[in-house]
Design a protein around this motif. Sequence first.
Motif, mmCIF file in Angstrom:
data_model
loop_
_atom_site.group_PDB
_atom_site.id
_atom_site.type_symbol
_atom_site.label_atom_id
_atom_site.label_comp_id
_atom_site.label_asym_id
_atom_site.label_seq_id
_atom_site.Cartn_x
_atom_site.Cartn_y
_atom_site.Cartn_z
ATOM 1 N N GLU A 351 0.841 -1.194 0.000
ATOM 2 C CA GLU A 351 0.000 0.000 0.000
ATOM 3 C C GLU A 351 0.871 1.237 0.000
ATOM 4 O O GLU A 351 1.834 1.327 0.769
ATOM 5 N N GLY A 352 0.553 2.184 -0.858
ATOM 6 C CA GLY A 352 1.270 3.450 -0.874
ATOM 7 C C GLY A 352 2.136 3.628 -2.104
ATOM 8 O O GLY A 352 2.626 2.659 -2.681
ATOM 9 N N TYR A 353 2.312 4.878 -2.515
ATOM 10 C CA TYR A 353 3.096 5.190 -3.709
ATOM 11 C C TYR A 353 4.554 4.760 -3.569
ATOM 12 O O TYR A 353 5.137 4.191 -4.485
ATOM 13 N N VAL A 354 5.148 5.077 -2.424
ATOM 14 C CA VAL A 354 6.568 4.768 -2.245
ATOM 15 C C VAL A 354 6.768 3.256 -2.169
ATOM 16 O O VAL A 354 7.707 2.702 -2.750
ATOM 17 N N GLU A 355 5.861 2.586 -1.457
ATOM 18 C CA GLU A 355 5.938 1.139 -1.347
ATOM 19 C C GLU A 355 5.759 0.472 -2.717
ATOM 20 O O GLU A 355 6.431 -0.526 -3.031
ATOM 21 N N SER A 356 4.860 1.018 -3.548
ATOM 22 C CA SER A 356 4.670 0.484 -4.895
ATOM 23 C C SER A 356 5.931 0.636 -5.732
ATOM 24 O O SER A 356 6.330 -0.270 -6.462
ATOM 25 N N THR A 357 6.548 1.793 -5.610
ATOM 26 C CA THR A 357 7.815 2.031 -6.296
ATOM 27 C C THR A 357 8.851 0.990 -5.878
ATOM 28 O O THR A 357 9.575 0.430 -6.708
ATOM 29 N N ALA A 358 8.912 0.730 -4.574
ATOM 30 C CA ALA A 358 9.870 -0.240 -4.052
ATOM 31 C C ALA A 358 9.628 -1.629 -4.632
ATOM 32 O O ALA A 358 10.566 -2.340 -5.007
ATOM 33 N N MET A 359 8.358 -2.026 -4.733
ATOM 34 C CA MET A 359 8.042 -3.346 -5.289
ATOM 35 C C MET A 359 8.377 -3.414 -6.778
ATOM 36 O O MET A 359 8.835 -4.449 -7.272
ATOM 37 N N GLY A 360 8.190 -2.309 -7.496
ATOM 38 C CA GLY A 360 8.591 -2.271 -8.904
ATOM 39 C C GLY A 360 10.092 -2.392 -9.050
ATOM 40 O O GLY A 360 10.597 -3.113 -9.923
ATOM 41 N N PHE A 361 10.805 -1.687 -8.187
ATOM 42 C CA PHE A 361 12.266 -1.763 -8.189
ATOM 43 C C PHE A 361 12.740 -3.184 -7.916
ATOM 44 O O PHE A 361 13.597 -3.726 -8.631
ATOM 45 N N LEU A 362 12.175 -3.812 -6.892
ATOM 46 C CA LEU A 362 12.601 -5.156 -6.511
ATOM 47 C C LEU A 362 12.233 -6.187 -7.570
ATOM 48 O O LEU A 362 13.029 -7.089 -7.876
ATOM 49 N N ALA A 363 11.037 -6.066 -8.144
ATOM 50 C CA ALA A 363 10.630 -7.005 -9.190
ATOM 51 C C ALA A 363 11.631 -6.987 -10.342
ATOM 52 O O ALA A 363 12.012 -8.035 -10.882
ATOM 53 N N ALA A 364 12.086 -5.789 -10.702
ATOM 54 C CA ALA A 364 13.033 -5.652 -11.811
ATOM 55 C C ALA A 364 14.412 -6.181 -11.443
ATOM 56 O O ALA A 364 15.027 -6.958 -12.189
ATOM 57 N N ARG A 365 14.920 -5.769 -10.287
ATOM 58 C CA ARG A 365 16.276 -6.156 -9.899
ATOM 59 C C ARG A 365 16.404 -7.665 -9.652
ATOM 60 O O ARG A 365 17.401 -8.282 -10.008
ATOM 61 N N LEU A 366 15.395 -8.249 -9.040
ATOM 62 C CA LEU A 366 15.439 -9.683 -8.768
ATOM 63 C C LEU A 366 15.276 -10.501 -10.038
ATOM 64 O O LEU A 366 15.776 -11.626 -10.140
ATOM 65 N N LEU A 367 14.587 -9.933 -11.043
ATOM 66 C CA LEU A 367 14.475 -10.605 -12.339
ATOM 67 C C LEU A 367 15.783 -10.479 -13.116
ATOM 68 O O LEU A 367 16.273 -11.462 -13.691
ATOM 69 N N ALA A 368 16.369 -9.278 -13.144
ATOM 70 C CA ALA A 368 17.573 -9.042 -13.936
ATOM 71 C C ALA A 368 18.765 -9.852 -13.436
ATOM 72 O O ALA A 368 19.637 -10.232 -14.223
ATOM 73 N N ASN A 369 18.800 -10.110 -12.140
ATOM 74 C CA ASN A 369 19.907 -10.863 -11.563
ATOM 75 C C ASN A 369 19.355 -11.990 -10.702
ATOM 76 O O ASN A 369 19.122 -11.817 -9.502
ATOM 77 N N PRO A 370 19.125 -13.167 -11.296
ATOM 78 C CA PRO A 370 18.543 -14.294 -10.535
ATOM 79 C C PRO A 370 19.391 -14.712 -9.336
ATOM 80 O O PRO A 370 18.868 -15.354 -8.417
ATOM 81 N N ASN A 371 20.672 -14.360 -9.342
ATOM 82 C CA ASN A 371 21.546 -14.723 -8.225
ATOM 83 C C ASN A 371 21.633 -13.632 -7.160
ATOM 84 O O ASN A 371 22.349 -13.793 -6.166
ATOM 85 N N LEU A 372 20.925 -12.533 -7.382
ATOM 86 C CA LEU A 372 20.937 -11.455 -6.392
ATOM 87 C C LEU A 372 20.224 -11.930 -5.130
ATOM 88 O O LEU A 372 19.073 -12.355 -5.179
ATOM 89 N N PRO A 373 20.894 -11.871 -3.983
ATOM 90 C CA PRO A 373 20.211 -12.267 -2.741
ATOM 91 C C PRO A 373 19.021 -11.351 -2.476
ATOM 92 O O PRO A 373 18.966 -10.221 -2.966
ATOM 93 N N LEU A 374 18.061 -11.822 -1.714
ATOM 94 C CA LEU A 374 16.958 -10.961 -1.300
ATOM 95 C C LEU A 374 17.504 -9.835 -0.434
ATOM 96 O O LEU A 374 18.498 -10.014 0.279
#
Length: 443
Positions: A351-374
Motif C-alpha cells: 500500500e502506498g506510492y513509495v511502497e509500490s515504487t519499491a516493489m517495482g524496483f525489486l521485481a526488476a532487480r530480482l528478475l535481472a539478476n537471478p543470483n541477487l540475494p533478497l
Amino acid sequence: MKKKVRIIGAGLAGSEAAWQLAKCGYQVDLYEMRPTNKTPAHTTDKCAELVCSNSLRSDDWQTNAVGLLHEELRRCASLIMECADETKVPAGGALAVDRDAFACLVTQKLMFHPLITIHRKEIETLEDFDTSVPTIVATGPLTSEKMAQSLQKITGDEHLHFFDAIAPIVYTSSIDMQKAWYQSRYDKGDKYDYLNLPLNKEQYESFVSDLINGEKVEFHEWEKETPYFEGCLPIEVMAERGPLTLRFGPMKPVGLTNPHNPTEKPFAVVQLRKENKEGTLMNLVGFQTKLKHGAQKEIFSKIPGLENAVFARLGGIHRNTFVCGPKVLDERLHLKNRSDIILAGQVSGCEGYVESTAMGFLAARLLANPNLPLPPAETALGAMLLHVTSGNPETYQPMNINFGIFPEIEKENGKKLKGSDRKKKYTQRALFALEEWMKNFIY
C-alpha cells in the motif's frame, strides 16, 4: 540477442521496473491502457500519475520508516525518487511534488530511453502469453476488470478488492484568508507549506454530524463486501467511529496558533496542503471521502474559510485490486503457479506510492539478476518484501512501510531503546545492510 520483458501498467511500480530493467540491458515493452481505457481516478495519459495525493509522505530518513525507504531507493538510483526530487514542492518534512511536472518528467524519461517502447493498449488476459518472455504485472489498485478476472483465474484467489478514497482540492484564491493562516505544525518546515482553518467546539460537532448524515455514494451489489484500507479511510467513516475521532486524527489542533485569535485555542483544525508548486491549489488533508458531490460542496463549504470555496476536484471513491501475496507469490514476487508472471506495486499486496515504487524496483532487480540475494530484512526494502510475500495469508492486508515489520532492535545494556533513539538505530542498521546488499548488483 537482447533479453526481453513485458510490463503491464505504467504507474509508479511499472515505470520504475521498466527503467531498472532497461538499465540492465533488457528490451522493455511497457503497456499502458490509458488514454484508450480510462480509470475512475486518473485524468491524464501520463506515466506515474498520482491520483490520491501529491505527497510521498515523510522524507525524514533518520527517524521515519517511509523516509528511510525514500533514502534506500535514492541510493539504488530509483527513477521515481530522482523525478520526485526534481519536481518537489515545499511541504515541511514531507516529500510533496508538483503532480503534473512529476508525471511529465517520468513519462519523458521513459519515452526517450532507447530500450523502452510504450504501447497504448489494454492487456486483458495473461493466459495466452508466451511464457519464455517474463511479464511484470504492475496494473495497480485500479486494475481493469478483465485483468482482475485473469489474475483471479490464474491465482485461484477469490478476493482481490478493497476500497480507497481520494480527497477534494480547492482553489487557494477562493479561501477566506481573514479566517485561515499559514503554519506548519510545531513550525516544522516552511510556514507556507500548510494552510489552517479553525473550528470551535460547536462548529466541529455540527461538522461531524453533517458527515455522518450526508448522502453517500451507493455501492453496486457486488461491491458491498469490499473492505476499506485502514490507512485511507473516508473521513465520514472515521467520524462514525466516535465524536472525537477526527479531533485526534486529521483535524487535531496541536502545534498551531491562530494569529487571528491567538488567545483562543481552536477545538479542531482543518489543514490544507499545497497541491502544486505555485500553491494555487490546496488539498484537504485527510478528507478522502465517499460523500456524493452535492453533499461535499454543502458540508465542506460550512468549514470556516471555505464558505465560498471553488473546488478544482471533489472527492471520490474507487475499488482497489490486490492479491494475497503470502498465498500466491514466491519470495521473488513470481506467481507460485506461473513463474513467468511477476507482480509489482499495489496489485502485489502493498500500500502506498513509495511502497509500490519499491516493489517495482525489486521485481526488476530480482528478475535481472537471478543470483541477487533478497534484500536484508533489516532494510526497508527487505521488510516490505517479506511482508508482501511471507505474512499470514489468513489475515493479510496491504500495509504501509513501518518499523513494526522490521526485525526488532537488540537491547543495549539490557534495556530497550525508545523513541527517536530506537528509530535512528533502525535506520542506521538498515543503511549499513543496504550498502552491503548493493555490492551484488549487476548492471
